[in-house]
Design an enzyme around this catalytic site. Structure first.
Site, PDB file in Angstrom:
ATOM      1  N   GLU A 264      32.393   1.629  64.856  1.00  0.00           N
ATOM      2  CA  GLU A 264      31.501   0.588  64.351  1.00  0.00           C
ATOM      3  C   GLU A 264      31.948  -0.773  64.897  1.00  0.00           C
ATOM      4  O   GLU A 264      33.138  -1.075  64.945  1.00  0.00           O
ATOM      5  CB  GLU A 264      31.556   0.580  62.819  1.00  0.00           C
ATOM      6  CG  GLU A 264      30.678  -0.468  62.164  1.00  0.00           C
ATOM      7  CD  GLU A 264      30.810  -0.479  60.644  1.00  0.00           C
ATOM      8  OE1 GLU A 264      29.868  -0.913  59.968  1.00  0.00           O
ATOM      9  OE2 GLU A 264      31.882  -0.052  60.141  1.00  0.00           O
ATOM     10  N   LYS A 339      22.562   1.658  59.495  1.00  0.00           N
ATOM     11  CA  LYS A 339      23.436   1.665  58.332  1.00  0.00           C
ATOM     12  C   LYS A 339      22.579   1.352  57.109  1.00  0.00           C
ATOM     13  O   LYS A 339      21.927   0.301  57.043  1.00  0.00           O
ATOM     14  CB  LYS A 339      24.548   0.633  58.487  1.00  0.00           C
ATOM     15  CG  LYS A 339      25.631   0.714  57.413  1.00  0.00           C
ATOM     16  CD  LYS A 339      26.797  -0.209  57.751  1.00  0.00           C
ATOM     17  CE  LYS A 339      27.971  -0.026  56.798  1.00  0.00           C
ATOM     18  NZ  LYS A 339      29.122  -0.870  57.170  1.00  0.00           N
ATOM     19  N   CYS A 373      30.080   4.194  58.678  1.00  0.00           N
ATOM     20  CA  CYS A 373      31.142   3.731  57.777  1.00  0.00           C
ATOM     21  C   CYS A 373      30.824   3.910  56.288  1.00  0.00           C
ATOM     22  O   CYS A 373      30.922   5.002  55.749  1.00  0.00           O
ATOM     23  CB  CYS A 373      31.461   2.279  58.101  1.00  0.00           C
ATOM     24  SG  CYS A 373      33.036   1.689  57.419  1.00  0.00           S
TER      25      CYS A 373
END
Length: 507
Positions: A264, A339, A373
């Site tokens: 990321e 995300k 993440c």
């Protein structure tokens, strides 16, 4: 019974016929004349010799399994034994069919209890896998049903057998051999008075079956993952950063990896040139590089013959700032992922918003999922991807402290267990003293597996050295996931109580 000296599984020969006839008569005492004639056995052997086997104990026939291959779509679910055998002619057999249909299996009474039937079923399963057929099917008798026919319907009877309230040694044995009842058939087998003319259609699915295709492409079963544990360092411009990225793509491609996974915000060092700006403005300037980075990665994927997961980058869409990444396939196509859950820090410092797109991606190595993440810490997301057939979950991440990393690591490992999939995580290490809000990084890239006998006992396939720039290469076997789903010690996906809860995506 005399002492057993040897047990042999052998192809049925016409020379065995007289002994076979005697064994069938002994096995079906309640069904007079329930034996195949010699010309019928000859026809079966001639057209499908591999499908006709006997098991011998001390050179004496103890049991037999006969089968044909059929095009299953030509028969409806209410077919009879006469239908499936072509009125006992076996003209329904076709080498181009997709299902092995069992037309006979028996064990002589004096040899029962030795689990010889399991050997015959296992042979059929192995034959099915070897011939790349879709599965096995047969109509199972329920001879014990005659004791309960006055009080229970066939459906109720089967339900009680499955819940162990009633013992039916035949049906219990078939279910214990991984056959699943699909329906009840009336008038399946003529003269089966013990079953009250009912039978249970039982099926077994070949989890290794691959549908034939006219295309040259194949879906790989052993997939090699290349994880890039990226060192955060200053670069003078985009060209220098992408030169470093290409170095790693070249390295993992040199080991014939199928995927390269970047972390990321691996491109965060480019923010240094805008450190004089406010933090929200600096990351929006960084977003201006995203389209060019994706274009270059797509070219690298083609030239190095590798699927590249670009980690994540900021991207502006309709004046909103998102955290996104791209899957750049080696065939030249690419797809975008987002995300969904931005961290409190991303929202507060940068003004970043969460996306809304959640999907699996088809690749030449099967279906994959990608969660950036923080998204890995929300189990619902990966479960939805698992329901879509995901085999490998990739998690590019960025964490500054060891406790932040531990959240990602332990949640990712949980995702591997609960979704019966592989999970690969890759992060950045080092520091960026000239980039606001990106000071330090901590990472240990890893590949996680489910925890069962076919996998490492600790669920870790491979792990990088913590906080050191390096690559991590690991092979994962997709077929092991299929076996786990069907035969695992526990079956997390199958055993879900869907009768009391459900999980679904919003339309």
């Amino acid at each position: 019974m005399e002492e057993i000296e040897n047990i042999e599984l052998a192809y049925l020969s016409l020379d065995d016929y007289d002994e076979l006839k005697e064994a069938m008569i002994a096995s079906y005492a309640s069904m007079p004349d329930a034996y195949w004639r010699e010309f019928q056995i000859k026809k079966l052997i001639d057209m499908f010799p591999e499908g006709q086997v006997v098991i011998k104990v001390n050179n004496q026939i103890a049991g037999c399994a006969l089968s044909i291959i059929v095009d299953y779509d030509k028969f409806d679910d209410n077919h009879t034994y006469k239908d499936i055998t072509g009125n006992y002619t076996f003209n329904t057999h076709t080498p181009n069919g997709d299902i092995i249909y069992g037309i006979e299996i028996f064990i002589k009474p004096e040899f029962r209890g030795l689990r010889l039937g399991r050997r015959l079923y296992d042979y059929r399963k192995e034959l099915c896998e070897r011939l790349n057929l879709r599965g096995l099917a047969f109509g199972g008798r329920i001879p014990n049903y005659k004791k309960y026919a006055d009080t229970l319907s066939p459906k109720e009877y089967i339900g009680k057998v499955r819940s162990k309230e009633i013992n039916d040694p035949v049906l219990n044995f078939q279910i214990s051999n991984d056959f699943h009842p699909t329906r009840i058939i009336k008038n399946y087998l003529e003269g089966d008075a013990d079953s009250k003319d009912y039978a249970v259609l039982l099926e077994w699915d070949n989890i290794y079956y691959e549908k034939q295709t006219k295309q040259a492409a194949i879906i790989k079963k052993i997939v090699r993952l290349g994880l890039i544990q990226w060192q955060m360092r200053l670069y003078k411009d985009l060209d220098e950063l992408m030169h470093q990225a290409e170095f790693f793509v070249d390295a993992v491609s040199g080991y014939r990896s199928d995927f390269a996974l970047f972390p990321e915000f691996f491109n965060a060092p480019l923010m240094a040139e805008n450190n004089h700006m406010s933090t929200p403005d600096a990351i929006r300037e960084l977003a201006k590089h995203t389209a060019e980075i994706v274009s270059r990665f797509s070219k690298l994927a083609i030239s190095y013959n590798i699927n590249i997961i670009t980690g994540s980058m900021p991207e502006m869409v309709n004046d909103k700032l998102y955290n996104v990444g791209y899957l750049c396939r080696r065939d030249g196509t690419s797809e975008r992922y987002e995300k969904l859950h931005v961290t409190p820090d991303e929202a507060k410092v940068w003004g970043m918003v969460g996306g809304s797109k959640l999907q699996t991606f088809d690749t030449d190595c099967g279906k994959i999922g990608i969660l950036i993440c923080y998204d890995s810490e929300f189990p619902e997301l990966s479960r939805l991807l698992a329901d879509e057939g995901m085999d490998i979950l990739f998690v590019p991440f960025l964490t500054d402290t060891q406790n932040g990393y531990s959240r990602v690591r332990h949640c990712a490992q949980a995702r591997a267990i609960e979704n019966e999939c592989y999970v690969a995580i890759a992060g950045s290490v080092g520091n960026l003293p000239n980039v606001e809000n990106m000071d330090i990084q901590y990472a240990q890239s890893m590949v996680f597996t489910p925890c069962d006998f076919a996998f490492p006992t600790n669920g870790i396939k491979a792990e990088a050295t913590p906080n050191t720039e390096m690559i991590l290469i690991a092979d994962v076997d997709i077929d092991l996931l299929r076996e786990l789903n069907q035969f695992g010690s526990v079956k997390n996906l199958k055993d879900r109580r869907k009768d009391i809860f459900e999980l679904r995506k919003q339309p």
